[in-house]
Design a protein around this motif. Structure first.
Motif, PDB file in Angstrom:
ATOM      1  N   GLU A 103       0.817  -1.229   0.000  1.00 52.69           N
ATOM      2  CA  GLU A 103       0.000   0.000   0.000  1.00 52.69           C
ATOM      3  C   GLU A 103       0.844   1.270   0.000  1.00 52.69           C
ATOM      4  O   GLU A 103       0.331   2.364  -0.209  1.00 52.69           O
ATOM      5  N   VAL A 120       2.891   4.358  -0.893  1.00 55.65           N
ATOM      6  CA  VAL A 120       3.032   5.181  -2.088  1.00 55.65           C
ATOM      7  C   VAL A 120       4.327   5.978  -2.004  1.00 55.65           C
ATOM      8  O   VAL A 120       5.078   6.092  -2.963  1.00 55.65           O
ATOM      9  N   ASP A 155       0.760   5.777   2.998  1.00 51.08           N
ATOM     10  CA  ASP A 155      -0.207   5.314   1.999  1.00 51.08           C
ATOM     11  C   ASP A 155      -0.710   6.479   1.142  1.00 51.08           C
ATOM     12  O   ASP A 155      -0.223   7.610   1.251  1.00 51.08           O
ATOM     13  N   VAL A 156      -1.690   6.200   0.302  1.00 54.29           N
ATOM     14  CA  VAL A 156      -2.208   7.215  -0.625  1.00 54.29           C
ATOM     15  C   VAL A 156      -2.640   8.487   0.097  1.00 54.29           C
ATOM     16  O   VAL A 156      -2.451   9.600  -0.375  1.00 54.29           O
ATOM     17  N   LYS A 157      -3.248   8.308   1.305  1.00 53.46           N
ATOM     18  CA  LYS A 157      -3.743   9.473   2.038  1.00 53.46           C
ATOM     19  C   LYS A 157      -2.651  10.186   2.819  1.00 53.46           C
ATOM     20  O   LYS A 157      -2.914  11.198   3.454  1.00 53.46           O
TER      21      LYS A 157
END
Lengths: 337, 277, 282
Positions: free
Chosen positions: A253, A255, A330-332
């Motif tokens: 996950e 990024v 992660d993405v957030k």
């Protein structure tokens, strides 16, 4: 043991939601630092605790009493202002004793308390002077003295060192730390300077956009930042952020991957995981900061080494990293643990 | 180097002479009036004007007897002082509130207050006259006090506002944090810090009220007449002659001019209405 | 709390503005002449018509504006010149300041009498003596140049005001800015145009605004010297209305005049706010 508690506190300026449902518990005797970029709401939050800004929603509890809408004069808190806000028409002594005098305290008690505070702060020779006749550092100490003679429930500091020059700032920072050790008083301290935050705080509250990003001891924030914002806000130079594609064996996950400059090492050509060209070498004496531009995508990173520079600008270098100090996001932008 | 120095000195001399010349020219009418007050009537209208003569106090005696100077002076003192104090009491809280808890409407409110000064006095004269007549207030000091207070209120609010705005907000907040009540905050912090502003605002309004002639003439001619109206009674043809007129003028303006001299620095600072920082 | 502190001032001013305004407008629409108490009732536009058709009316408006504009121009330009002259130190500047400000403290009635009798009297007046000294025929100021005479008196009174405010703000001028201009090779005129004048924009606006407020309703000076004459040569709107009301006893017509005065004041005010409003907002 919670002493001061903010429950879902909100602040609106017209349509602007300045403080967004902040929850925070502060223990007795703790030194709390609010830190964040300018406009993050840290001063507003402090002024809401002081009672100088209205709390639009939520509750504020101090020592078991709800004080959300109490007037500032009734809260028994003391504040050290950024501008010091000394009373220009009063002497140092009168400035420091003002709160006690209007409370109707005995003159002998007042004299004793002022004398003691003045001694602690090395202000005794200046008691009869007015603020105009004092240097910046002395004024700053009077502002602190005015707060400590009252023995308030909580000390509030609103960027108290920002008007001092660099040398004095360092010195006063140490004095404030000592003062807190001696008085063991609950304190809330607002600053945008992360060095102040890291050195003074028992716990640091990182704010951004009216929201608490993370609360923790200085080391927790440094070693285990909760998200990309905290990771990059704490630490100088900033934590390097690289795209996950450079790394193997990490969470699927992830990024972005963050690595602090000191967790990189320059190694023999071909031995490292990453390679790039040196753009700038900053030799600071005790440490060296090496700015490297990576091959390919052109991402940049900074390597910190605690020895004399071994590379020159335009050298191609190979870099290794400490696997135990990778921060995966992660993405957030939240940290993956 | 030496040429530059001498050039500087020449320009200084020129400037000094020019400045003194202009100042004396503008002040001349007042000096001349002061001198004339001590002449006899014949000396006063002598052509060319006399500069050496034996001064006489005769004029002052005559003015005092004929026009009851003390009565007019007393009216002037009462109306200007009372209206100034009253005005400060109303204006100070308003200015305080606008300076320290400004809202979106504060600027508009200030402009509106000032705009009431654009309402010409003649526009209000008839209604005021008739209302005061109804309440039996014509020719009373009360009437003049009311009018002078109203007349100066916008200027007072505005001046005090610019003074209060210069007091750092944080000092009042510090007092609040120190546990001061609203009254204590006012008494121990705002008042000592704002006293200069209050004083110069008060002084200006004192001057304006003292010199006011339109309302004083139309509302307070006899019993409540101020010095400004006393002077008008001398302008009629059957009035006194020029020497006595000078004596009366001197007596009418001396108190306020002297007060003005002593407070001119403060007064001018206040008159800039915050235009000068 | 803020509302509580504001309300005395706001309410007082509101009453002070609304009540006279409403009554003036009301009076202007009815027959109300103290000499003809039996003529009453709604007058429609009669009072206004009477006022407008009075030839003195246009003269009065014209005189009001001329008086306003010339006095403002004289005091601002003159005040600026004197302020620049005394801006830098010279021997006796403190006393010069005292002398300069004095006329501002003189009450209008004394001011008027002073000029009427002492300065402008065609026989023993100071100006007449000066004229004679130079071999000229003395001017009968109040008879031949009534409006100009009034402008002269009022300018004498307001010049100190403009001068001292402009001087105070010149003193607050940034020294380093002027030194920078010197380094850039600016001459005096260029410094005046690009340094002093922009710095003075705000104080000049304040001077103009305060003067307009007081000069629109000049009364005592005219009342004491020319009585508006000869004819209507020095009658301004304030004096005309006074004349109508207290000399012709026609309150209806006088009120209509007052309404015109209010309208005129507001036109000037809007005009003024347009031009200098930006400077005041800061």
């Amino acid at each position: 043991m919670s002493y001061l508690e903010l429950k879902n506190v909100d602040k609106y300026y017209g349509d602007v939601h300045a403080i967004k449902g902040v929850n925070l518990t502060i223990n007795k005797g703790e030194f709390i630092v609010f830190v964040g970029p300018s406009g993050c709401g840290k001063s507003t939050l402090l002024r809401m605790i002081a009672g100088l800004e209205e709390i639009n929603d939520g509750d504020l509890v101090l020592d078991g009493n709800e004080i959300t809408h109490q007037a500032p004069s009734k809260r028994d808190l003391a504040m050290v202002f950024q501008s010091y806000a000394l009373y220009p028409h009063m002497t140092v002594e009168e400035n420091m004793s003002f709160a006690l005098r209007i409370k109707g305290e005995d003159q002998s008690v007042i004299d004793q308390k002022v004398a003691k505070a003045a001694e602690t702060l090395n202000l005794t020779p200046y008691l009869k002077r007015t603020p105009k006749e004092l240097s910046g550092g002395q004024r700053q100490r009077v502002a602190i003295g005015r707060a400590i003679v009252r023995s308030p429930k909580v000390f509030l500091f609103d960027e108290p060192l920002s008007n001092l020059d660099a040398a004095l700032r360092g010195q006063t920072r140490v004095e404030i730390a000592e003062l807190h050790r001696d008085l063991n008083a609950t304190s809330i301290y607002v600053t945008h300077d992360q060095v102040e935050a890291m050195t003074l705080a028992d716990r640091v509250v990182v704010l951004q956009g009216g929201v608490i990003e993370q609360v923790g001891t200085p080391m927790e924030l440094y070693e285990a930042p909760a998200n990309k914002f905290v990771a990059q806000f704490i630490g100088q130079p900033q934590m390097n952020l690289l795209s996950a594609s450079y790394f193997s064996g990490i969470s699927p996950e992830a990024v972005d991957v963050g690595i602090r400059p000191e967790h990189f090492t320059i190694v023999e050509a071909g031995q490292g995981a990453i390679s790039g060209q040196v753009e700038l070498v900053e030799a600071l004496g005790n440490e060296t900061l090496i700015h490297v531009c990576l091959e390919g995508a052109g991402e940049k990173l900074i390597v910190r080494q605690y020895e004399q520079p071994t590379v020159k600008v335009r050298d191609t270098v190979s870099i290794n990293y400490d696997v135990s100090h990778l921060h995966q996001f992660d993405v957030k932008g939240e940290a993956i643990r | 180097m030496s040429t530059k120095k001498s050039k500087l000195t020449t320009s200084l001399i020129v400037r000094t002479i020019a400045a003194w010349g202009i100042a004396l020219m503008l002040f001349f009418p007042l000096i001349f009036m002061g001198i004339t007050a001590f002449k006899t009537e014949l000396q006063a209208i002598a052509v060319p004007s006399l500069w050496a003569f034996e001064p006489t106090l005769e004029n002052f005696h005559v003015v005092n007897e004929r026009s009851d100077y003390m009565q007019f002076a007393w009216n002037s003192v009462v109306t200007s002082v009372v209206s100034t104090v009253l005005g400060l009491l109303i204006a100070a809280p308003a200015a305080y509130s606008m300076a320290f808890s400004p809202t979106k409407g504060t600027n508009g409110l200030l402009l509106w207050m000032l705009s009431t000064k654009f309402m010409p006095a003649v526009g209000a004269l008839l209604p005021i006259y008739i209302i005061f007549q109804q309440f039996g207030l014509l020719d009373t000091k009360t009437a003049l006090v009311i009018i002078f207070t109203m007349m100066n209120l916008p200027i007072m609010v505005w001046m005090l506002y610019t003074y209060f705005k210069d007091i750092p907000h944080e000092i009042l907040e510090a007092a609040r944090m120190d546990g001061a009540s609203v009254w204590q905050e006012f008494r121990h912090v705002l008042l000592p810090l704002g006293i200069g502003g209050l004083a110069s605002t008060g002084l200006l309004c004192l001057v304006l009220a003292w010199n006011e002639a339109f309302w004083a003439l139309n509302l307070g001619a006899a019993e409540a007449g101020t010095l400004a109206t006393m002077m008008v009674s001398y302008s009629s043809p059957e009035g006194l002659f020029w020497a006595k007129l000078s004596a009366a003028s001197l007596m009418a303006i001396a108190p306020i001019v002297v007060i003005g001299w002593f407070s001119q620095k403060q007064l001018v600072q206040g008159l800039t209405f915050g235009a000068v920082k | 709390m803020p509302r509580l502190l504001l309300s005395p001032a706001v309410i007082t001013l509101l009453i002070w503005m609304v009540v006279p305004l409403a009554l003036t407008i009301y009076f202007s629409s009815i027959f109300y002449n103290l000499m003809q108490p039996d003529v009453t009732g709604f007058a429609g536009w009669m009072n206004y018509e009477f006022m407008i058709t009075n030839p003195a009316f246009t003269d009065a408006i014209w005189n009001t504006l001329v008086l306003l504009a010339s006095t403002v121009a004289i005091t601002v330009i003159g005040g600026l010149a004197i302020a620049l002259l005394i801006n830098e130190a010279f021997p006796g500047r403190g006393i010069v300041r005292l002398l300069l400000i004095s006329p501002f403290f003189v009450m209008p009635t004394v001011n008027a009498l002073l000029w009427k009798h002492m300065m402008m009297n065609p026989i023993y007046g100071v100006l007449a003596q000066i004229w004679t000294f130079f071999g000229l025929t003395p001017i009968n100021w109040l008879q031949d140049l009534p409006l100009f005479s009034v402008i002269l008196m009022i300018s004498w009174q307001w010049l100190p005001f403009a001068c001292l405010i402009l001087m105070t703000s010149l003193q607050s001028m940034d020294r380093e800015q002027l030194e920078a201009a010197d380094m850039d090779g600016a001459n005096y005129w260029q410094k005046f145009r690009y340094m002093y004048l922009p710095h003075l924009a705000r104080p000049i606006s304040v001077v103009i605004m305060i003067e307009v407020i007081f000069l629109l309703s000049v009364f005592a000076e005219i009342f004491t010297t020319t009585n508006g004459g000869p004819g209507t040569q020095s009658t301004n709107l304030a004096y005309l209305i006074f004349n109508e009301a207290l000399q012709s006893f026609d309150i209806g017509v006088a009120s209509a005049g007052a309404v015109f005065a209010i309208i005129l004041a507001n036109i000037v005010a809007i005009f003024l706010v347009r031009i200098i409003g930006k400077n005041l907002e800061k």
